[in-house]
Design a protein around this motif. Sequence first.
Motif, PDB file in Angstrom:
ATOM      1  N   ARG A 128       0.939  -1.222   0.133  1.00  0.00           N
ATOM      2  CA  ARG A 128      -0.096   0.167  -0.037  1.00  0.00           C
ATOM      3  C   ARG A 128       0.841   1.197   0.101  1.00  0.00           C
ATOM      4  NH1 ARG A 128      -4.486   1.061  -1.557  1.00  0.00           N
ATOM      5  NH2 ARG A 128      -4.932   2.646   0.150  1.00  0.00           N
ATOM      6  N   GLY A 129       2.151   1.140  -0.062  1.00  0.00           N
ATOM      7  CA  GLY A 129       3.151   2.501   0.005  1.00  0.00           C
ATOM      8  C   GLY A 129       3.068   2.903   1.576  1.00  0.00           C
ATOM      9  N   VAL A 130       2.649   2.253   2.386  1.00  0.00           N
ATOM     10  CA  VAL A 130       2.370   2.646   3.871  1.00  0.00           C
ATOM     11  C   VAL A 130       3.919   2.437   4.429  1.00  0.00           C
ATOM     12  CG1 VAL A 130       1.421   2.421   6.207  1.00  0.00           C
ATOM     13  CG2 VAL A 130       0.381   2.198   4.024  1.00  0.00           C
ATOM     14  N   LEU A 131       4.246   3.419   5.320  1.00  0.00           N
ATOM     15  CA  LEU A 131       5.606   3.225   6.060  1.00  0.00           C
ATOM     16  C   LEU A 131       5.478   2.374   7.360  1.00  0.00           C
ATOM     17  CD1 LEU A 131       6.314   6.004   4.355  1.00  0.00           C
ATOM     18  CD2 LEU A 131       7.997   6.424   6.100  1.00  0.00           C
ATOM     19  N   ALA A 132       6.139   1.157   7.337  1.00  0.00           N
ATOM     20  CA  ALA A 132       5.977   0.560   8.599  1.00  0.00           C
ATOM     21  C   ALA A 132       7.040   0.936   9.518  1.00  0.00           C
ATOM     22  CB  ALA A 132       6.365  -1.041   8.202  1.00  0.00           C
ATOM     23  N   VAL A 133       6.543   0.898  10.673  1.00  0.00           N
ATOM     24  CA  VAL A 133       7.520   1.199  11.865  1.00  0.00           C
ATOM     25  C   VAL A 133       7.709   0.268  12.852  1.00  0.00           C
ATOM     26  CG1 VAL A 133       7.965   3.263  13.574  1.00  0.00           C
ATOM     27  CG2 VAL A 133       6.609   3.633  11.566  1.00  0.00           C
ATOM     28  N   PRO A 134       8.967  -0.503  12.617  1.00  0.00           N
ATOM     29  CA  PRO A 134       8.909  -1.930  13.520  1.00  0.00           C
ATOM     30  C   PRO A 134       9.687  -1.470  14.831  1.00  0.00           C
ATOM     31  CG  PRO A 134       9.887  -2.095  11.362  1.00  0.00           C
ATOM     32  CD  PRO A 134       9.613  -0.729  11.336  1.00  0.00           C
ATOM     33  N   LEU A 135       8.837  -2.112  15.695  1.00  0.00           N
ATOM     34  CA  LEU A 135       9.499  -1.610  17.184  1.00  0.00           C
ATOM     35  C   LEU A 135      10.177  -3.002  17.833  1.00  0.00           C
ATOM     36  CD1 LEU A 135       6.678   0.355  18.693  1.00  0.00           C
ATOM     37  CD2 LEU A 135       8.873   1.019  17.914  1.00  0.00           C
ATOM     38  N   ASP A 136      10.971  -2.872  18.568  1.00  0.00           N
ATOM     39  CA  ASP A 136      11.783  -3.995  19.123  1.00  0.00           C
ATOM     40  C   ASP A 136      10.768  -4.864  20.289  1.00  0.00           C
ATOM     41  OD1 ASP A 136      13.294  -5.988  20.626  1.00  0.00           O
ATOM     42  OD2 ASP A 136      15.075  -4.549  20.919  1.00  0.00           O
ATOM     43  N   ALA A 137      10.466  -5.784  19.901  1.00  0.00           N
ATOM     44  CA  ALA A 137       9.490  -6.726  20.983  1.00  0.00           C
ATOM     45  C   ALA A 137      10.140  -6.667  22.474  1.00  0.00           C
ATOM     46  CB  ALA A 137       9.602  -8.074  20.696  1.00  0.00           C
ATOM     47  N   HIS A 138      11.526  -6.408  22.538  1.00  0.00           N
ATOM     48  CA  HIS A 138      11.979  -6.555  23.922  1.00  0.00           C
ATOM     49  C   HIS A 138      11.922  -5.042  24.470  1.00  0.00           C
ATOM     50  CE1 HIS A 138      12.616 -10.659  24.067  1.00  0.00           C
ATOM     51  NE2 HIS A 138      13.015 -10.717  22.828  1.00  0.00           N
ATOM     52  N   GLY A 139      11.701  -3.934  23.646  1.00  0.00           N
ATOM     53  CA  GLY A 139      11.770  -2.676  24.043  1.00  0.00           C
ATOM     54  C   GLY A 139      10.731  -2.320  25.225  1.00  0.00           C
ATOM     55  N   THR A 140      10.703  -0.955  25.658  1.00  0.00           N
ATOM     56  CA  THR A 140       9.826  -0.474  26.783  1.00  0.00           C
ATOM     57  C   THR A 140       8.613   0.065  26.148  1.00  0.00           C
ATOM     58  OG1 THR A 140      10.740   1.647  26.837  1.00  0.00           O
ATOM     59  CG2 THR A 140      12.034  -0.152  28.225  1.00  0.00           C
ATOM     60  N   SER A 141       7.304   0.251  26.692  1.00  0.00           N
ATOM     61  CA  SER A 141       6.491   0.757  26.420  1.00  0.00           C
ATOM     62  C   SER A 141       6.772   2.402  26.238  1.00  0.00           C
ATOM     63  CB  SER A 141       5.087   0.538  27.347  1.00  0.00           C
ATOM     64  OG  SER A 141       5.545   0.824  28.793  1.00  0.00           O
ATOM     65  N   GLU A 142       7.394   2.872  27.123  1.00  0.00           N
ATOM     66  CA  GLU A 142       7.741   4.186  27.191  1.00  0.00           C
ATOM     67  C   GLU A 142       8.453   4.710  25.745  1.00  0.00           C
ATOM     68  OE1 GLU A 142      10.853   7.655  29.411  1.00  0.00           O
ATOM     69  OE2 GLU A 142      10.783   5.525  30.106  1.00  0.00           O
ATOM     70  N   PHE A 143       9.325   3.891  25.523  1.00  0.00           N
ATOM     71  CA  PHE A 143      10.020   4.433  24.027  1.00  0.00           C
ATOM     72  C   PHE A 143       8.757   3.982  22.835  1.00  0.00           C
ATOM     73  CE2 PHE A 143      12.650   3.325  20.298  1.00  0.00           C
ATOM     74  CZ  PHE A 143      13.350   4.183  20.227  1.00  0.00           C
ATOM     75  N   ALA A 144       8.207   2.869  23.024  1.00  0.00           N
ATOM     76  CA  ALA A 144       7.115   2.788  21.944  1.00  0.00           C
ATOM     77  C   ALA A 144       6.334   3.723  21.872  1.00  0.00           C
ATOM     78  CB  ALA A 144       6.317   1.504  22.321  1.00  0.00           C
ATOM     79  N   LEU A 145       5.944   4.595  22.946  1.00  0.00           N
ATOM     80  CA  LEU A 145       4.819   5.644  23.110  1.00  0.00           C
ATOM     81  C   LEU A 145       5.493   6.965  22.488  1.00  0.00           C
ATOM     82  CD1 LEU A 145       3.297   5.066  26.432  1.00  0.00           C
ATOM     83  CD2 LEU A 145       2.058   4.910  24.319  1.00  0.00           C
ATOM     84  N   ARG A 146       6.976   7.118  22.868  1.00  0.00           N
ATOM     85  CA  ARG A 146       7.534   8.249  22.099  1.00  0.00           C
ATOM     86  C   ARG A 146       7.646   8.201  20.765  1.00  0.00           C
ATOM     87  NH1 ARG A 146      12.967   7.497  25.260  1.00  0.00           N
ATOM     88  NH2 ARG A 146      13.438   9.173  24.007  1.00  0.00           N
ATOM     89  N   VAL A 147       8.055   6.978  20.398  1.00  0.00           N
ATOM     90  CA  VAL A 147       7.807   6.707  18.720  1.00  0.00           C
ATOM     91  C   VAL A 147       6.637   6.988  18.328  1.00  0.00           C
ATOM     92  CG1 VAL A 147       8.296   5.183  17.067  1.00  0.00           C
ATOM     93  CG2 VAL A 147       9.944   5.281  18.878  1.00  0.00           C
ATOM     94  N   ALA A 148       5.367   6.587  18.684  1.00  0.00           N
ATOM     95  CA  ALA A 148       4.242   6.774  18.306  1.00  0.00           C
ATOM     96  C   ALA A 148       3.993   8.122  18.275  1.00  0.00           C
ATOM     97  CB  ALA A 148       3.269   5.999  19.210  1.00  0.00           C
ATOM     98  N   ALA A 149       4.347   9.014  19.341  1.00  0.00           N
ATOM     99  CA  ALA A 149       3.902  10.498  19.324  1.00  0.00           C
ATOM    100  C   ALA A 149       4.565  11.157  18.487  1.00  0.00           C
ATOM    101  CB  ALA A 149       4.134  11.021  20.909  1.00  0.00           C
ATOM    102  N   ASP A 150       5.874  10.779  17.969  1.00  0.00           N
ATOM    103  CA  ASP A 150       6.676  11.182  16.836  1.00  0.00           C
ATOM    104  C   ASP A 150       6.253  11.000  15.440  1.00  0.00           C
ATOM    105  OD1 ASP A 150       8.507  12.670  15.511  1.00  0.00           O
ATOM    106  OD2 ASP A 150       9.930  11.387  15.981  1.00  0.00           O
ATOM    107  N   VAL A 151       5.677   9.729  15.172  1.00  0.00           N
ATOM    108  CA  VAL A 151       5.312   9.198  13.923  1.00  0.00           C
ATOM    109  C   VAL A 151       3.672   9.321  13.617  1.00  0.00           C
ATOM    110  CG1 VAL A 151       7.198   7.631  13.516  1.00  0.00           C
ATOM    111  CG2 VAL A 151       5.125   6.901  14.284  1.00  0.00           C
TER     112      VAL A 151
END
Length: 900
Positions: free
Chosen positions: A79-102
């Motif tokens: 679909r031409g969509v940008l996937a944003v993979p996150l580390d399965a062992h990463g923290t929820s805090e970092f995931a939320l910071r990435v989500a707020a950015d993208v």
Amino acid sequence: MRKSLATLLDDFRRLDGEIAVVRYQGNRRRVTTYGELARLAGRFAALLERRGIGNGDRVLVWGENSAEWIAAFHGCLLRGVLAVPLDAHGTSEFALRVAADVKPKLAVGDAALLGQLSSDTDFPRLAFEDWLAELPDEEAGPVAGLSDKTPLEILFTSGTTGDPKGVVLTHGNVLASVGPIEEGARPYMRYERLVHPLRILHTLPLSHVFGQTMGLWIPSILRAELHFESRPAAPRLIQLIKEERVSVLAAVPRVLALLKAHLETIDPGLTKLVERSQKEKIGALRRWWRFRRVHRTFGLKFWAFVSGGGALAGPLEQFWNALGFVLVQGYGMTETTALITLNHPFHVARGTIGKPLAGREVKLGPDGEVLVRGPMISQATWQGGAVKLRDDEWLATGDLAEKQESGELKFLGRKSEVIVTASGMNVHPEDMEAAVEEQPGVAGCAVVAMETAMGPEPCAVLAVRGSGELAEKAVNAANVHLAEFQRIRRWMLWPEPDLPRTSTGKIRRKAVAAWLARVQAASNGHGANGNGARAEAFGASQDWLLALIAQITGETAASVGDEQRLAEDLHLDSLGRVQLAAAIEERLGIVSGSGLLEEVQTLGELRTMVAGGSDGLVESGTVSGALQGATTVSQKARKDGATQSSGGTVAAAEPVRARFVYPEWPWWKPVAWIRMVFIEAVMRPLVWLLANPRTVVRQRPLPREPMLIVANHVTTYDGPLVQYALEGRVRRHVAAAMLGEMLEEYRHWRNPERANGKDSFYLFGPLAYFLVTALFNVFPLPRYRDFQTSFAHAGKAMDRGYNVLVFPEGTRSAAGKLAPFRAGIGLLAKQSGVPVLPVAIRGLGELKTRGRRWFRPGTIEVCVGEPIRFAPEETEAEITARLHGEVERLLEGIGNRDLV
């Protein structure tokens, strides 16, 4: 050259029925074909289209490696969509910071991970566990306009501080990276049919660029099967390699080090034999014959390691080359779409990271820094909610290397990690770390800068599986092989059995350096010295083992002495020991001997076992050598509570541990056909004639997938009664768990219903074992130990399409009253990930208590409840309690429906 990565889906459809992914999840083995992957990707692309998610939008992908992960990623690229993979062992805090950015339009992944995202996020979430019901039946093809310039994904490689910074990769970046590999493999594909299918055991996260290279792009080029295993324990990996006939292991250097340590543990003479072989010049055939036992351990089809994600130490590379295995290592980074250089698998230049691949320009700066230019280089980053373009023509990698006369590059280390000592010498930590980690018992080593009165000096921080004396011996032995200016004069002992690592096995140097600074401050600036100051003296960390046990039991220990008993003082039951063994395996990559952890009695003995790695316990101090596994605590001693003598030594009332047999021959088609005929022509008519049970069914039809069936246990005949009440296609495919100790008694000519002694001899014991195993497809479920082996067998049965019947009370109820369920049923249900069907048998308890006649009593009822699916976040204890409640409600007749 492909125009875009969407053409890979055409390859998937062409390979259609061939196996693409095998995932080992819990106790299950889940298989997905290339055709199924293509259809899942097309359906997910259709879902994105329905939701108006298209070109340039972002979708978070957060989950463990799986076929669903791959399908979601390919659905995005269609679909031409940008996937944003996150580390399965990463923290929820970092995931939320990435989500707020993208600002994603959707988050897809594992339910347990997505559940960590706060509920007030403004984007929808779709769990892999539920997405089959959400995906449309139709498929969507590639959107118009896909080209090599189309952005593909944003990979965030930032740590835990600062604003997240992502690397934007395009279709063209990936094509330029894997294109030379595809071209290079083409001449050899004519030989692929001789070893087809090529199987790759993949232990790398798909959120990492090297993991994507080996997991997303290479397999379809080679028509390979991709086997996902997230547990890095060496015995587990070797078992999979041999059983699944794997050809290639893709792993980080950390995993190769664990495998090396394990081989040296099970064969103490291997190290000397390797050293002798390294000094001799012998041919490949003779080398293979010399190390035939090692090759037999891995299986004869296994031949190569592919290492990436970090620098491979020279001694580690030499070890595997000496054994006769091909070891391929590449060099690259996220900004270069993985590979810059690669060692040719059939022309390996040892001690190097290979030559630059076609299409890459590589040069060394004045200080030896690697500079790269080419179409595989990312030209953009994502930060602050927008794309920022790079201006530099050459990418400065920050890595140092030197060029060999033959053209290969030799990796020296990270430019930022070079330590400039007070005397002006440049020290590369990698050389010192490799020398230390080569020593026995060293789990990890990080050399970081330490501030002294004279200026910065290198300090080695070691994690060892043993005492501080072992660390001191390792440092002294390493110094023999290091140059004078490299020798380790300051070292510290890390308070846990391993250093902090990333999901790719790299040591978190910043965390180690910060810890060292705190220790220095706490010691009033004295720090570590040549005598090897011990980190424990500064109270640097809490007791990690106690914290792990408390996490499992949910209780905090009243005291912390090594004399604390695991059962009585720390409240760790049999299931807790299984969970503790799994946690230690996941954290350290070691596995205790068969059931060995279940025999440990005190916290001190547990520490010694962990310190010994896979060796288990050794004769030392108050720890008994009997715990090596040759002698064990008997089942009777466990029942009587006589598990310890006054001296702290484990009592061994039985000289030999029971070895339970888990047969697969009942699954052979001829045996299965005979069993089906027996069930329909003999068992069911007999149950109807003798018991005439009434059945109450809450749901029909039952799910077509395998189920876990749980029921109350009153008599020997409960299994046939349960099967009588089930649908034909379900009852004809049942594997029943039976008390392992009872099966063992039958197998060894003993009658389990009689007391032990000479009167227990049972002439028809083996015949009884054979008949019950063949006609009822039973397997052992031990009462006290080896639960995980039994659970693994249950998973295999489910993989074959069998429904597994378990009686979770663990014993027959004397009066028919429901006893508490053993906690193991919660773990089995969680590992299996299948619907659980509760069943209750009513009326048997009353007959048993009152001594009434059994022939067609007219009071026996079998109530079949509704299948239950448990959420991934539900704990084992919650699952156990809920199942007990469901069976209890069925027994009490609450909510009965019409008879079926």
